[in-house]
Write a protein that holds these residues in place. Structure first.
Motif, short mmCIF file in Angstrom:
data_model
loop_
_atom_site.label_atom_id
_atom_site.label_comp_id
_atom_site.label_asym_id
_atom_site.label_seq_id
_atom_site.Cartn_x
_atom_site.Cartn_y
_atom_site.Cartn_z
N LEU A 145 -16.93 65.27 -78.03
CA LEU A 145 -17.80 64.20 -78.49
C LEU A 145 -17.11 62.85 -78.27
CD1 LEU A 145 -18.95 65.90 -81.77
CD2 LEU A 145 -20.42 65.28 -79.84
N PRO A 146 -17.89 61.83 -77.94
CA PRO A 146 -17.30 60.52 -77.65
C PRO A 146 -16.39 60.00 -78.76
CG PRO A 146 -19.67 60.50 -77.23
CD PRO A 146 -19.35 61.85 -77.78
N GLY A 147 -16.84 60.11 -80.01
CA GLY A 147 -16.05 59.56 -81.12
C GLY A 147 -14.69 60.23 -81.21
N LEU A 148 -14.67 61.56 -81.05
CA LEU A 148 -13.40 62.27 -81.18
C LEU A 148 -12.54 62.13 -79.93
CD1 LEU A 148 -14.39 65.37 -83.30
CD2 LEU A 148 -13.33 63.24 -83.98
N ARG A 149 -13.18 61.93 -78.79
CA ARG A 149 -12.37 61.68 -77.59
C ARG A 149 -11.69 60.32 -77.68
NH1 ARG A 149 -15.67 63.26 -72.34
NH2 ARG A 149 -13.83 62.33 -71.41
N LYS A 150 -12.39 59.37 -78.25
CA LYS A 150 -11.76 58.05 -78.44
C LYS A 150 -10.60 58.15 -79.44
CE LYS A 150 -16.19 55.93 -77.80
NZ LYS A 150 -17.27 55.15 -78.44
N LEU A 151 -10.82 58.96 -80.47
CA LEU A 151 -9.76 59.16 -81.47
C LEU A 151 -8.53 59.79 -80.81
CD1 LEU A 151 -9.07 58.98 -84.48
CD2 LEU A 151 -10.11 61.22 -84.79
N LYS A 152 -8.78 60.79 -79.98
CA LYS A 152 -7.66 61.46 -79.29
C LYS A 152 -6.93 60.46 -78.38
CE LYS A 152 -5.92 65.42 -77.19
NZ LYS A 152 -4.61 64.90 -76.83
N ARG A 153 -7.72 59.59 -77.75
CA ARG A 153 -7.12 58.58 -76.87
C ARG A 153 -6.20 57.66 -77.68
NH1 ARG A 153 -11.79 55.88 -73.89
NH2 ARG A 153 -11.67 54.23 -75.45
N LEU A 154 -6.63 57.32 -78.90
CA LEU A 154 -5.80 56.47 -79.76
C LEU A 154 -4.50 57.18 -80.13
CD1 LEU A 154 -8.50 55.08 -82.22
CD2 LEU A 154 -7.32 53.78 -80.44
N VAL A 155 -4.62 58.48 -80.45
CA VAL A 155 -3.41 59.25 -80.80
C VAL A 155 -2.48 59.29 -79.58
CG1 VAL A 155 -2.52 61.53 -81.43
CG2 VAL A 155 -4.60 60.67 -82.51
N ASP A 156 -3.03 59.63 -78.42
CA ASP A 156 -2.21 59.75 -77.21
C ASP A 156 -1.56 58.42 -76.84
OD1 ASP A 156 -2.98 62.36 -77.14
OD2 ASP A 156 -4.42 62.14 -75.50
N GLY A 157 -2.25 57.31 -77.16
CA GLY A 157 -1.72 55.99 -76.80
C GLY A 157 -0.77 55.44 -77.85
N GLY A 158 -0.51 56.19 -78.90
CA GLY A 158 0.47 55.76 -79.91
C GLY A 158 -0.05 54.69 -80.85
N PHE A 159 -1.37 54.52 -80.94
CA PHE A 159 -1.95 53.46 -81.76
C PHE A 159 -1.53 53.53 -83.22
CE2 PHE A 159 -5.38 52.40 -84.76
CZ PHE A 159 -5.46 51.04 -84.57
N THR A 281 0.98 54.43 -89.91
CA THR A 281 1.80 53.27 -90.31
C THR A 281 1.41 52.00 -89.55
OG1 THR A 281 3.43 54.03 -88.68
CG2 THR A 281 3.84 54.62 -91.00
N HIS A 282 0.90 52.15 -88.32
CA HIS A 282 0.60 50.98 -87.50
C HIS A 282 -0.88 50.65 -87.40
CE1 HIS A 282 4.75 51.33 -86.68
NE2 HIS A 282 4.76 50.43 -85.71
N GLY A 283 -1.72 51.56 -87.86
CA GLY A 283 -3.14 51.28 -87.77
C GLY A 283 -3.96 52.43 -88.29
N SER A 284 -5.25 52.16 -88.47
CA SER A 284 -6.16 53.18 -88.98
C SER A 284 -7.38 53.24 -88.09
CB SER A 284 -6.59 52.85 -90.41
OG SER A 284 -5.47 52.86 -91.26
N ALA A 285 -8.09 54.37 -88.12
CA ALA A 285 -9.33 54.50 -87.35
C ALA A 285 -10.34 55.28 -88.16
CB ALA A 285 -9.05 55.21 -86.03
N VAL A 286 -11.60 55.01 -87.91
CA VAL A 286 -12.69 55.83 -88.46
C VAL A 286 -13.53 56.27 -87.28
CG1 VAL A 286 -14.72 55.89 -89.94
CG2 VAL A 286 -12.71 54.60 -90.66
N ALA A 287 -13.56 57.59 -87.06
CA ALA A 287 -14.29 58.12 -85.91
C ALA A 287 -15.44 58.99 -86.38
CB ALA A 287 -13.36 58.94 -85.02
N GLY A 288 -16.59 58.80 -85.76
CA GLY A 288 -17.73 59.68 -85.99
C GLY A 288 -17.98 60.48 -84.73
#
Ligand code: NAD
Length: 383
Positions: A145-159, A281-288
């Motif tokens: 799903l787009p929301g969770l793929r974006k979330l995964k991208r944030l994790v992979d990018g160290g956000f 520690t560096h940021g937060s996200a809310v993914a749907g």
């Protein structure tokens, strides 16, 4: 262009998932786009045989979509060598024996989750598939799903920096069936028919947590049957014997704490039917399902607790939307394409029966935790 036809048995195609997501949105959509490119330059072309219990309904679906192969005789379909893949979207309780027969017939098997009702049965299917050398996979649609793929991208990018916690909220009100029809089939509310929200949703939470954040090492859950009586498809009142809400705390490797509420007895005051908030520690996200919003540490406000004052900050407005930066196709279709490439071209496919079994293991552990009122360690399954 040359076609590589691949015969697929679709069982449970009259059901909600089998029809809408798998037949229409995935396999027919793949045919509409002219098949799927194979490594040898040909196009992988799904040849479909619909299987179910009601011949008239199968005939009607086949006619609606210009298909000509359907049967109520699963054994006959399995005996046909032209069929290389067996797919199962039946009710959960019917799945294990059908998959077992398909493996014995030498078919590659792809299935809806949960793989089986229990861990023992799931592991047995994984073992049988490995022994017979058939390829196998379980639907893990939320990952695509787009929301969770974006979330995964944030994790992979160290956000996030160090990820601390995940909070998930899933659910909506499922009508009782008396003064308005229930929008989910009644078997979901009967434990004896394979129902229950823990068995249904914990397999999803398992792969979402494992594949985005890390393996689940322990679970503590409380389950409830908030609505004890419902009315079925035929207008008959029945007792709900399965849980319709599960409140779970999942401990992940690396110390991340995930807490996910799943409920069919909650009204939605959210932007989407499922949302995950991740704090790091560096940021937060809310993914749907579709959207993902972030707040970086540098843009984090400093609220001060003072109940005597009205809210001083427009909290929701302080988050930024994560851009798509990609085209997102239907998640079920994307995973189907991957499974077809796995069968035809031997491409990797990590979402196999063992992955499905781990999801069932978490559901079982969750139910056990609720039953015994204690935290359950999730042991690693040896292959
Ligand atoms: N991936 C997801 O997001 C997702 C969402 C919902 C359901 N599911 C899974 O998909 C499967 C089907 O769920 P659904 O919501 O489509 O259910 P459904 O009731 O709409 O469909 C069930 C299908 O199973 C068939 N069936 C075979 N034997 C049956 C029996 N003895 N009693 C009743 N039906 C029988 C029905 O004819 C129908 O085709 C379940 O295993 C469920 O866990 C997955």
């Amino acid at each position: 262009m040359e076609r590589t036809s691949i015969g697929i048995i679709l069982n449970g195609v009259t059901g909600r998932m089998g029809y809408r997501q798998h037949l229409v949105r995935s396999l027919l959509a793949i045919r509409e786009q002219g098949g799927l490119p194979a490594r040898d330059g040909s196009r992988i072309w799904p040849e479909l045989t619909l299987v179910g219990r009601n011949e008239a309904r199968l005939a009607e679906i086949a006619a609606r979509h210009g298909l000509d192969s359907y049967t109520t005789d699963l054994d006959a379909a399995l005996a046909n060598d032209a069929h290389r893949i067996y797919f199962d979207a039946q009710v959960t309780a019917q799945r294990e024996k059908a998959i077992r027969a398909a493996i014995e017939a030498g078919k590659h098997v792809y299935t809806e989750k949960p793989l089986a009702e229990g861990l023992t049965g799931s592991l047995e299917l994984a073992r049988l598939a490995a022994a017979r050398g058939v390829k196998n996979g379980v639907v893990q649609d939320k990952l695509f799903l787009p929301g969770l793929r974006k979330l995964k991208r944030l994790v992979d990018g160290g956000f996030f920096g160090r990820i601390l916690s995940v909070r998930g909220e899933f659910g909506y009100w499922v009508f009782e069936g008396d003064w308005q029809d229930a929008q989910r089939p009644s078997w979901n509310y009967r434990a004896e028919d394979g129902g229950g929200i823990t068995v249904d949703m914990f397999p999803h939470w398992h792969y979402v947590l494992e594949q985005i954040f890390g393996p689940v090492t322990a679970v503590t859950a409380v389950t409830a049957t908030h609505v004890p009586e419902r009315v079925d498809e035929n207008g008959v009142t029945y007792r709900a014997t399965a849980d319709d809400a599960a409140y779970g705390i999942f401990e992940l490797a690396g110390g991340i704490i995930a807490q996910i509420n799943s409920s069919w007895a909650v009204r939605v005051y959210r932007d989407e039917l499922v949302e995950f908030q991740v704090d790091g520690t560096h940021g937060s996200a809310v993914a749907g399902l579709r959207e993902c919003r972030i707040q970086h540490r540098g843009a984090t406000p400093m609220p001060v607790w003072n109940p005597d004052l009205p809210v001083t900050e427009p909290f929701r407005a302080q988050w930024q939307t994560v851009p798509d930066n990609a085209d997102y196709d239907n998640g079920f279709k994307v995973q189907w394409e991957s499974f077809l490439r796995h069968v035809v071209d031997d491409e990797p496919f990590p979402w196999d029966f063992m992955a499905g079994a781990r999801g069932v293991q978490l559901a079982e552990a969750g139910l056990r935790s609720a039953r015994e009122g204690r935290r359950i360690t999730v042991e690693e399954i040896a292959r």
